[in-house]
Design an enzyme around this catalytic site. Structure first.
Site, PDB file in Angstrom:
ATOM      1  N   SER A  39      -0.837  -2.481  -0.213  1.00  0.00           N
ATOM      2  CA  SER A  39      -1.341  -1.285   0.563  1.00  0.00           C
ATOM      3  C   SER A  39      -2.873  -1.634   0.826  1.00  0.00           C
ATOM      4  O   SER A  39      -3.547  -1.494  -0.225  1.00  0.00           O
ATOM      5  CB  SER A  39      -1.172   0.206   0.047  1.00  0.00           C
ATOM      6  OG  SER A  39       0.327   0.358   0.057  1.00  0.00           O
ATOM      7  N   HIS A  70      -0.060  -0.904   7.018  1.00  0.00           N
ATOM      8  CA  HIS A  70       0.544  -2.146   6.704  1.00  0.00           C
ATOM      9  C   HIS A  70       0.594  -2.614   7.853  1.00  0.00           C
ATOM     10  O   HIS A  70       1.533  -2.233   8.739  1.00  0.00           O
ATOM     11  CB  HIS A  70       1.881  -2.092   5.955  1.00  0.00           C
ATOM     12  CG  HIS A  70       1.633  -1.776   4.530  1.00  0.00           C
ATOM     13  ND1 HIS A  70       1.840  -2.548   3.691  1.00  0.00           N
ATOM     14  CD2 HIS A  70       1.617  -0.520   3.818  1.00  0.00           C
ATOM     15  CE1 HIS A  70       1.782  -2.223   2.445  1.00  0.00           C
ATOM     16  NE2 HIS A  70       1.527  -0.983   2.375  1.00  0.00           N
ATOM     17  N   HIS A  92       8.795  -1.186   1.529  1.00  0.00           N
ATOM     18  CA  HIS A  92       9.096  -0.727   0.142  1.00  0.00           C
ATOM     19  C   HIS A  92      10.369  -0.128   0.151  1.00  0.00           C
ATOM     20  O   HIS A  92      10.828   0.368   1.111  1.00  0.00           O
ATOM     21  CB  HIS A  92       8.042   0.353   0.318  1.00  0.00           C
ATOM     22  CG  HIS A  92       6.621   0.020   0.056  1.00  0.00           C
ATOM     23  ND1 HIS A  92       5.727  -0.213   1.286  1.00  0.00           N
ATOM     24  CD2 HIS A  92       5.665  -0.040  -1.023  1.00  0.00           C
ATOM     25  CE1 HIS A  92       4.618  -0.529   0.859  1.00  0.00           C
ATOM     26  NE2 HIS A  92       4.347  -0.489  -0.471  1.00  0.00           N
ATOM     27  N   TYR A  94      11.183   2.825  -1.077  1.00  0.00           N
ATOM     28  CA  TYR A  94      11.321   4.081  -0.272  1.00  0.00           C
ATOM     29  C   TYR A  94      11.581   4.287   1.188  1.00  0.00           C
ATOM     30  O   TYR A  94      11.750   5.359   1.784  1.00  0.00           O
ATOM     31  CB  TYR A  94      10.015   4.915  -0.713  1.00  0.00           C
ATOM     32  CG  TYR A  94       8.845   4.533  -0.188  1.00  0.00           C
ATOM     33  CD1 TYR A  94       8.313   4.562   0.815  1.00  0.00           C
ATOM     34  CD2 TYR A  94       7.888   3.800  -1.246  1.00  0.00           C
ATOM     35  CE1 TYR A  94       6.914   4.354   1.226  1.00  0.00           C
ATOM     36  CE2 TYR A  94       6.701   3.587  -1.049  1.00  0.00           C
ATOM     37  CZ  TYR A  94       6.045   3.782   0.355  1.00  0.00           C
ATOM     38  OH  TYR A  94       4.893   3.188   0.693  1.00  0.00           O
ATOM     39  N   GLU A  95      11.148   2.972   1.903  1.00  0.00           N
ATOM     40  CA  GLU A  95      11.440   3.251   3.580  1.00  0.00           C
ATOM     41  C   GLU A  95      13.055   3.259   3.873  1.00  0.00           C
ATOM     42  O   GLU A  95      13.412   3.292   4.949  1.00  0.00           O
ATOM     43  CB  GLU A  95      10.988   2.003   4.043  1.00  0.00           C
ATOM     44  CG  GLU A  95       9.290   2.054   3.777  1.00  0.00           C
ATOM     45  CD  GLU A  95       8.637   0.645   4.455  1.00  0.00           C
ATOM     46  OE1 GLU A  95       8.721   0.545   5.627  1.00  0.00           O
ATOM     47  OE2 GLU A  95       8.008   0.057   3.688  1.00  0.00           O
ATOM     48  N   ALA A 122      -1.134  -1.922  -4.639  1.00  0.00           N
ATOM     49  CA  ALA A 122      -2.062  -0.608  -5.108  1.00  0.00           C
ATOM     50  C   ALA A 122      -1.422   0.048  -6.017  1.00  0.00           C
ATOM     51  O   ALA A 122      -0.247   0.189  -6.046  1.00  0.00           O
ATOM     52  CB  ALA A 122      -2.654   0.210  -3.773  1.00  0.00           C
ATOM     53  N   MET A 227       4.758   1.593  -6.349  1.00  0.00           N
ATOM     54  CA  MET A 227       6.024   1.872  -5.873  1.00  0.00           C
ATOM     55  C   MET A 227       6.466   0.611  -5.313  1.00  0.00           C
ATOM     56  O   MET A 227       7.461   0.414  -4.166  1.00  0.00           O
ATOM     57  CB  MET A 227       5.900   2.620  -4.570  1.00  0.00           C
ATOM     58  CG  MET A 227       5.268   3.988  -5.167  1.00  0.00           C
ATOM     59  SD  MET A 227       5.185   5.279  -4.001  1.00  0.00           S
ATOM     60  CE  MET A 227       4.213   6.595  -4.565  1.00  0.00           C
ATOM     61  N   SER A 228       6.135  -0.606  -5.684  1.00  0.00           N
ATOM     62  CA  SER A 228       6.579  -1.705  -5.233  1.00  0.00           C
ATOM     63  C   SER A 228       7.050  -3.172  -6.311  1.00  0.00           C
ATOM     64  O   SER A 228       6.991  -2.587  -7.206  1.00  0.00           O
ATOM     65  CB  SER A 228       5.551  -2.323  -4.068  1.00  0.00           C
ATOM     66  OG  SER A 228       4.435  -2.715  -4.657  1.00  0.00           O
ATOM     67  N   ASN A 251      -6.603   4.735  -8.086  1.00  0.00           N
ATOM     68  CA  ASN A 251      -6.722   6.289  -8.241  1.00  0.00           C
ATOM     69  C   ASN A 251      -6.465   6.324  -9.764  1.00  0.00           C
ATOM     70  O   ASN A 251      -5.738   5.424 -10.443  1.00  0.00           O
ATOM     71  CB  ASN A 251      -5.848   7.022  -7.818  1.00  0.00           C
ATOM     72  CG  ASN A 251      -4.512   6.720  -7.625  1.00  0.00           C
ATOM     73  OD1 ASN A 251      -4.009   5.802  -7.051  1.00  0.00           O
ATOM     74  ND2 ASN A 251      -3.786   7.246  -8.673  1.00  0.00           N
ATOM     75  N   HIS A 263      -1.789   9.472   0.574  1.00  0.00           N
ATOM     76  CA  HIS A 263      -1.653   7.899   1.069  1.00  0.00           C
ATOM     77  C   HIS A 263      -3.002   7.367   1.493  1.00  0.00           C
ATOM     78  O   HIS A 263      -3.627   6.227   1.272  1.00  0.00           O
ATOM     79  CB  HIS A 263      -0.537   7.507   1.803  1.00  0.00           C
ATOM     80  CG  HIS A 263      -0.373   6.028   2.192  1.00  0.00           C
ATOM     81  ND1 HIS A 263      -0.263   5.119   1.300  1.00  0.00           N
ATOM     82  CD2 HIS A 263      -0.498   5.531   3.264  1.00  0.00           C
ATOM     83  CE1 HIS A 263       0.039   3.906   1.903  1.00  0.00           C
ATOM     84  NE2 HIS A 263      -0.331   4.039   3.185  1.00  0.00           N
TER      85      HIS A 263
HETATM   86  N1  HPA Z   1       1.390   6.220  -8.261  1.00  0.00           N
HETATM   87  C1  HPA Z   1       2.209   5.379  -7.451  1.00  0.00           C
HETATM   88  N2  HPA Z   1       1.964   4.553  -6.683  1.00  0.00           N
HETATM   89  C2  HPA Z   1       0.674   4.303  -6.305  1.00  0.00           C
HETATM   90  C3  HPA Z   1      -0.169   5.313  -7.075  1.00  0.00           C
HETATM   91  C4  HPA Z   1       0.145   6.232  -7.855  1.00  0.00           C
HETATM   92  O1  HPA Z   1      -0.728   6.963  -8.509  1.00  0.00           O
HETATM   93  N3  HPA Z   1      -1.583   4.858  -6.482  1.00  0.00           N
HETATM   94  C5  HPA Z   1      -1.328   3.621  -5.765  1.00  0.00           C
HETATM   95  N4  HPA Z   1       0.128   3.405  -5.425  1.00  0.00           N
END
Ligand code: HPA
Length: 291
Positions: A39, A70, A92, A94-95, A122, A227-228, A251, A263
């Site tokens: 990402s 993306h 991903h 979740y898609e 990310a 998430m990947s 983050n 996002h």
């Molecule tokens: N959680 C899950 N996926 C992420 C995060 C997060 O805090 N930051 C970037 N991708």
């Protein structure tokens, strides 16, 4: 190498992977190192010289990612004197695509004959010492999708002699080889990029974690969450490719004082760190392929 790895795939998957591989090979796609850019981290692909770029939508059987920011395409060329194949943007879990669709680009990357894959993402920083903009080399992972990403995709799900031979650098217990990871840490020190090494948790998403989940992840020993990546590294490893994992901390993931996360925020910080990551990768790649 292509045919060796193809033989490890199940009958229903093999032909589709082979079709995309043949298509890409016909356009000059080959290389020792593969890179998967997560990402907001796609700009390393701009540093690739003599590049051939093909949108996922133009490759047989590939789906285009639906996630904003993306730009799904494959790029092949030279980076710091190393021949690379880049997946710029990923699908991903979740898609909602079935796993044969989700992991098709990763299988194709492996069957193009790469030796090592640098898989980036990310991630939220669970470790209290991590701040947004830091990088983390993945020392190990916990896959919390809680189902086998390779179900139905391999010819011999429990492993075969050929698979063991191809994956000779170790099984799942040694998912991440410490040698390239150490070179990545050294490269970060040389270019002044803040780097940690830690455990990556792969969550299903697409919602960001609840505070109790963050607490759980921290207690089971995770340093970063995303998430990947985990489904991809499991497949790469089974196909005899050495995965190297690199997380960009976008983050903090905190049990208390966690700001609402979107996002767009993740992509914004990703944009800040992507130059850093591109610098690091250009420093790292020649070390990676040195005999
Ligand atoms: N959680 C899950 N996926 C992420 C995060 C997060 O805090 N930051 C970037 N991708």
């Amino acid at each position: 190498m292509m045919s060796d790895r193809l033989q490890l795939l199940s009958d229903q998957w093999k032909d589709r992977v082979a079709e995309a591989v043949t298509f890409l090979q016909g356009r000059g796609f080959a290389g020792r190192v593969g890179l998967v850019l997560g990402s907001g981290l796609g700009n390393f692909a701009d540093a690739v010289e003599d590049a051939v770029r093909i949108d996922y939508g133009d490759i047989p059987d590939f789906h285009s990612p639906t996630v904003a920011m993306h730009s799904g395409r494959m790029v092949c060329g030279q980076a710091a004197g190393v021949q690379v194949v880049v997946m710029q943007g990923r699908l991903h879990p979740y898609e909602g695509l079935p796993h044969d669709e989700l992991l098709l680009p990763t299988a194709v990357l492996a069957c193009l004959g790469i030796e090592v894959a640098v898989v980036t993402n990310a991630a939220g920083g669970l470790n209290r010492y991590y701040v947004p903009g830091d990088l983390m080399v993945i020392r190990d992972q916990i896959d919390l999708h809680l189902h086998d990403p390779l179900r139905g995709l391999l010819a011999e799900p429990m492993g075969s002699a050929e698979a063991a031979e191809l994956g000779r650098r170790g099984g799942m217990a040694d998912m991440f080889d410490p040698e390239p990871a150490r070179k990545l840490v050294e490269a970060a020190a040389r270019c002044g990029v803040p780097m940690h090494s830690g455990t990556y948790a792969s969550m299903p998403g697409p919602a960001y974690e609840a505070k109790a989940e963050i607490g759980m992840l921290r207690r089971i020993g995770c340093d970063a969450v995303g998430m990947s990546t985990a489904p991809e590294t499991v497949l790469l490893k089974r196909l005899g490719v050495t995965p190297v994992g690199l997380s960009c901390i976008t983050n903090p993931a905190r049990e208390t004082g966690q700001p609402e996360l979107s996002h767009a925020d993740v992509v914004e910080v990703g944009a800040m760190v992507r130059d850093r990551m591109a610098t690091l990768l250009l420093e790292f790649l020649p070390q990676l392929v040195r005999a």
